[in-house]
Scaffold this motif. Structure first.
Motif, PDB file in Angstrom:
ATOM      1  N   GLU A  17      68.607  53.506   1.583  1.00 33.73           N
ATOM      2  CA  GLU A  17      67.678  53.466   2.725  1.00 33.73           C
ATOM      3  C   GLU A  17      67.776  52.113   3.442  1.00 33.73           C
ATOM      4  O   GLU A  17      67.884  51.063   2.806  1.00 33.73           O
ATOM      5  N   GLY A  18      67.751  52.187   4.770  1.00 37.00           N
ATOM      6  CA  GLY A  18      67.848  50.947   5.541  1.00 37.00           C
ATOM      7  C   GLY A  18      69.282  50.648   5.957  1.00 37.00           C
ATOM      8  O   GLY A  18      69.526  49.929   6.917  1.00 37.00           O
ATOM      9  N   ARG A  19      70.261  51.250   5.245  1.00 37.33           N
ATOM     10  CA  ARG A  19      71.662  50.999   5.603  1.00 37.33           C
ATOM     11  C   ARG A  19      72.317  52.250   6.197  1.00 37.33           C
ATOM     12  O   ARG A  19      73.489  52.227   6.557  1.00 37.33           O
ATOM     13  N   VAL A  20      71.521  53.338   6.265  1.00 35.64           N
ATOM     14  CA  VAL A  20      72.078  54.593   6.798  1.00 35.64           C
ATOM     15  C   VAL A  20      71.224  55.082   7.967  1.00 35.64           C
ATOM     16  O   VAL A  20      69.998  55.122   7.870  1.00 35.64           O
ATOM     17  N   SER A  21      71.886  55.424   9.087  1.00 38.19           N
ATOM     18  CA  SER A  21      71.173  56.053  10.206  1.00 38.19           C
ATOM     19  C   SER A  21      71.537  57.529  10.228  1.00 38.19           C
ATOM     20  O   SER A  21      72.704  57.887  10.024  1.00 38.19           O
ATOM     21  N   TYR A  22      70.539  58.367  10.466  1.00 43.74           N
ATOM     22  CA  TYR A  22      70.751  59.823  10.464  1.00 43.74           C
ATOM     23  C   TYR A  22      70.578  60.349  11.888  1.00 43.74           C
ATOM     24  O   TYR A  22      69.520  60.161  12.481  1.00 43.74           O
ATOM     25  N   ILE A  23      71.605  60.990  12.398  1.00 40.05           N
ATOM     26  CA  ILE A  23      71.573  61.458  13.782  1.00 40.05           C
ATOM     27  C   ILE A  23      71.778  62.974  13.812  1.00 40.05           C
ATOM     28  O   ILE A  23      72.827  63.473  13.397  1.00 40.05           O
ATOM     29  N   ASN A  24      70.758  63.676  14.301  1.00 41.00           N
ATOM     30  CA  ASN A  24      70.828  65.139  14.350  1.00 41.00           C
ATOM     31  C   ASN A  24      71.484  65.571  15.672  1.00 41.00           C
ATOM     32  O   ASN A  24      70.836  66.043  16.588  1.00 41.00           O
ATOM     33  N   ASP A  25      72.798  65.351  15.730  1.00 40.92           N
ATOM     34  CA  ASP A  25      73.538  65.684  16.949  1.00 40.92           C
ATOM     35  C   ASP A  25      75.014  65.840  16.569  1.00 40.92           C
ATOM     36  O   ASP A  25      75.400  65.574  15.429  1.00 40.92           O
ATOM     37  N   SER A  26      75.818  66.233  17.563  1.00 46.41           N
ATOM     38  CA  SER A  26      77.241  66.422  17.297  1.00 46.41           C
ATOM     39  C   SER A  26      77.973  65.079  17.331  1.00 46.41           C
ATOM     40  O   SER A  26      77.653  64.205  18.145  1.00 46.41           O
ATOM     41  N   PHE A  27      79.004  64.948  16.482  1.00 42.26           N
ATOM     42  CA  PHE A  27      79.800  63.703  16.514  1.00 42.26           C
ATOM     43  C   PHE A  27      80.551  63.558  17.836  1.00 42.26           C
ATOM     44  O   PHE A  27      81.035  62.498  18.170  1.00 42.26           O
ATOM     45  N   SER A  28      80.608  64.643  18.604  1.00 43.44           N
ATOM     46  CA  SER A  28      81.288  64.557  19.903  1.00 43.44           C
ATOM     47  C   SER A  28      80.461  63.742  20.905  1.00 43.44           C
ATOM     48  O   SER A  28      80.956  63.372  21.966  1.00 43.44           O
ATOM     49  N   THR A  29      79.192  63.473  20.564  1.00 41.29           N
ATOM     50  CA  THR A  29      78.337  62.670  21.458  1.00 41.29           C
ATOM     51  C   THR A  29      78.340  61.200  20.997  1.00 41.29           C
ATOM     52  O   THR A  29      77.439  60.442  21.339  1.00 41.29           O
ATOM     53  N   PHE A  30      79.342  60.831  20.228  1.00 36.75           N
ATOM     54  CA  PHE A  30      79.370  59.499  19.618  1.00 36.75           C
ATOM     55  C   PHE A  30      79.235  58.363  20.652  1.00 36.75           C
ATOM     56  O   PHE A  30      78.529  57.375  20.412  1.00 36.75           O
ATOM     57  N   ASP A  31      79.898  58.507  21.779  1.00 34.61           N
ATOM     58  CA  ASP A  31      79.836  57.470  22.832  1.00 34.61           C
ATOM     59  C   ASP A  31      78.399  57.067  23.135  1.00 34.61           C
ATOM     60  O   ASP A  31      78.078  55.886  23.216  1.00 34.61           O
ATOM     61  N   HIS A  32      77.576  58.077  23.312  1.00 31.15           N
ATOM     62  CA  HIS A  32      76.170  57.859  23.662  1.00 31.15           C
ATOM     63  C   HIS A  32      75.475  57.016  22.583  1.00 31.15           C
ATOM     64  O   HIS A  32      74.824  56.014  22.876  1.00 31.15           O
ATOM     65  N   TYR A  33      75.626  57.430  21.320  1.00 31.62           N
ATOM     66  CA  TYR A  33      74.918  56.729  20.229  1.00 31.62           C
ATOM     67  C   TYR A  33      75.506  55.344  19.980  1.00 31.62           C
ATOM     68  O   TYR A  33      74.799  54.431  19.554  1.00 31.62           O
ATOM     69  N   TYR A  34      76.780  55.209  20.255  1.00 28.63           N
ATOM     70  CA  TYR A  34      77.426  53.894  20.090  1.00 28.63           C
ATOM     71  C   TYR A  34      76.714  52.869  20.966  1.00 28.63           C
ATOM     72  O   TYR A  34      76.409  51.756  20.540  1.00 28.63           O
ATOM     73  N   LYS A  35      76.413  53.273  22.194  1.00 28.64           N
ATOM     74  CA  LYS A  35      75.725  52.370  23.131  1.00 28.64           C
ATOM     75  C   LYS A  35      74.262  52.211  22.739  1.00 28.64           C
ATOM     76  O   LYS A  35      73.764  51.099  22.578  1.00 28.64           O
ATOM     77  N   VAL A  36      73.566  53.346  22.575  1.00 31.48           N
ATOM     78  CA  VAL A  36      72.126  53.309  22.306  1.00 31.48           C
ATOM     79  C   VAL A  36      71.815  52.519  21.030  1.00 31.48           C
ATOM     80  O   VAL A  36      70.851  51.761  20.967  1.00 31.48           O
ATOM     81  N   MET A  37      72.644  52.683  20.012  1.00 32.84           N
ATOM     82  CA  MET A  37      72.357  52.034  18.728  1.00 32.84           C
ATOM     83  C   MET A  37      73.022  50.668  18.628  1.00 32.84           C
ATOM     84  O   MET A  37      73.019  50.057  17.560  1.00 32.84           O
ATOM     85  N   LYS A  38      73.607  50.256  19.756  1.00 27.37           N
ATOM     86  CA  LYS A  38      74.231  48.927  19.844  1.00 27.37           C
ATOM     87  C   LYS A  38      75.206  48.646  18.691  1.00 27.37           C
ATOM     88  O   LYS A  38      75.153  47.596  18.050  1.00 27.37           O
ATOM     89  N   MET A  39      76.056  49.607  18.438  1.00 24.72           N
ATOM     90  CA  MET A  39      77.075  49.392  17.388  1.00 24.72           C
ATOM     91  C   MET A  39      78.126  48.450  17.949  1.00 24.72           C
ATOM     92  O   MET A  39      78.342  48.389  19.154  1.00 24.72           O
ATOM     93  N   ASP A  40      78.796  47.756  17.030  1.00 22.73           N
ATOM     94  CA  ASP A  40      79.815  46.812  17.477  1.00 22.73           C
ATOM     95  C   ASP A  40      81.115  47.100  16.712  1.00 22.73           C
ATOM     96  O   ASP A  40      81.397  46.459  15.708  1.00 22.73           O
ATOM     97  N   GLY A  41      81.854  48.094  17.171  1.00 24.95           N
ATOM     98  CA  GLY A  41      83.087  48.484  16.478  1.00 24.95           C
ATOM     99  C   GLY A  41      82.784  49.383  15.289  1.00 24.95           C
ATOM    100  O   GLY A  41      81.675  49.388  14.754  1.00 24.95           O
ATOM    101  N   VAL A  42      83.795  50.145  14.915  1.00 22.99           N
ATOM    102  CA  VAL A  42      83.665  51.059  13.772  1.00 22.99           C
ATOM    103  C   VAL A  42      84.862  50.811  12.864  1.00 22.99           C
ATOM    104  O   VAL A  42      85.991  50.677  13.336  1.00 22.99           O
ATOM    105  N   ASP A  43      84.618  50.715  11.559  1.00 26.61           N
ATOM    106  CA  ASP A  43      85.714  50.403  10.633  1.00 26.61           C
ATOM    107  C   ASP A  43      86.278  51.633   9.922  1.00 26.61           C
ATOM    108  O   ASP A  43      87.475  51.712   9.681  1.00 26.61           O
TER     109      ASP A  43
END
Ligand SMILES: C[S@@+](CC[C@H](N)C(=O)[O-])C[C@H]1O[C@@H](n2cnc3c(N)ncnc32)[C@H](O)[C@@H]1O
Length: 311
Positions: A73-99
């Motif tokens: 808990e605290g290290r995992v975000s749960y998103i009830n959506d398709s992975f095809s919408t990744f662009d949107h969540y990348y911005k909204v959740m302020k991610m910085d690169g994916v490994d």
């Protein structure tokens, strides 16, 4: 909902984790969380220090996975959506690169085992087949409403059925008598399209075709791969497990184009039609489960794993 005890085994678990080789500082994306098996093992291997963004269209699976992953808990975000919408969540959740990315495509065991999801003709359930309850279109909508030529196209392209036209005609004929409601009822009304010895295979292909159409699975996969790759850090890795040739072809071609991109510089294209590779193919050939895994988990038998590393 039936009272059902989930017997969950993640497919190619060790292989996915070995190839992705997660590190403590990693940002991990699990595009198809399911019951959380792959994410759990990936996080375990980093002592729970990596961070994971997880997607699933099915809110029930997301909830079960959340319980399984409670200790992270605290290290995992749960998103009830398709992975095809990744662009949107990348911005909204302020991610910085994916490994590291894992996609374990298609349906989960509870989808097949719980009749109410309507994925199996072996159990009576409504003709549903949606991963997401937010979506309106179900299998019943397509089977009872689509014109014959569209049904033919779906059965041919997504089920690779050579007698697609005949089946579509039979569907239209039958639904004029009474609309289709249940999985087993639909199956018994159209199985006549196949020789008795080919019925199980034929019905499996029809159900696969309808499921792909209901969830728009192939377009989702292409769009998702593109978006996940665009946000992948240098040295980042993507692992994809597919379960049928249509999915695997999309993954294979997507990875190949990155391994051998066409040269766009006109001068350089005089020397070679290919530019420098953008990725390294970690799996030269798709990795398949061994005999032992298939014995324990027969549903893994058609799995194919492909992995790339961004250069
Ligand atoms: C094979 S299961 C994943 C199992 C998981 N790897 C595990 O170890 O438990 C696939 C999951 O992906 C979900 N799914 C299918 N298409 C999806 C999509 N486009 N976006 C997000 N989730 C999707 C399904 O609802 C299902 O729960």
């Amino acid at each position: 909902m039936e009272d059902f005890k989930f017997e969950h085994v993640s497919v190619l678990l060790d292989e996915v984790c070995d190839f992705l080789d997660p590190k403590e500082t990693d940002i991990i994306v699990d595009g198809t969380l399911g019951l959380g098996g792959h994410t759990k093992e990936l996080l375990k291997r980093t002592d729970g220090k990596a961070r994971a963004y997880t997607f699933d269209l099915d809110s029930r699976n997301l909830k079960i996975a959340r319980d399984t992953l409670q200790r992270f808990e605290g290290r995992v975000s749960y998103i009830n959506d398709s992975f095809s919408t990744f662009d949107h969540y990348y911005k909204v959740m302020k991610m910085d690169g994916v490994d590291k990315v894992v996609l374990d495509l298609g349906l989960s065991s509870p989808h097949l085992d719980i009749a109410e999801h309507g994925f199996s003709f072996k159990r009576r359930g409504p003709l549903d087949m949606r991963y997401s309850r937010k979506q309106k279109i179900t299998a019943a909508t397509l089977l009872n409403k689509l014109p014959a030529d569209q049904l033919t196209m779906i059965l041919k392209s997504f089920g690779e059925l050579s007698n697609a036209k005949l089946i579509a005609r039979k569907i239209v004929e039958e639904r004029a008598v009474a609309p289709f409601k249940y999985t087993d009822e639909f199956a018994s009304r159209i199985e006549i399209c196949f020789h008795p010895k080919d019925r199980i295979k034929g019905l499996t292909c029809i159900f696969q075709a309808i499921r792909i159409a209901v969830n728009d699975e192939l377009r989702t996969l292409s769009k998702g791969l593109e978006s996940l790759y665009n946000h992948l850090s240098s040295n980042g890795r993507i692992a994809v497990i597919s379960y049928h040739s249509l999915e695997d072809r999309i993954v294979k071609n997507f990875f190949r184009k990155l391994e051998k991109p066409l040269e766009t510089d006109p001068e350089k294209s005089l020397r070679s039609i290919y530019a420098d590779p953008l990725v390294e193919m970690i799996t030269k050939k798709p990795v398949k489960p061994g005999e032992k895994e298939v014995e324990v988990n027969p549903r893994s038998r058609s799995a194919k794993l492909r992995v790339i590393r961004k250069i």
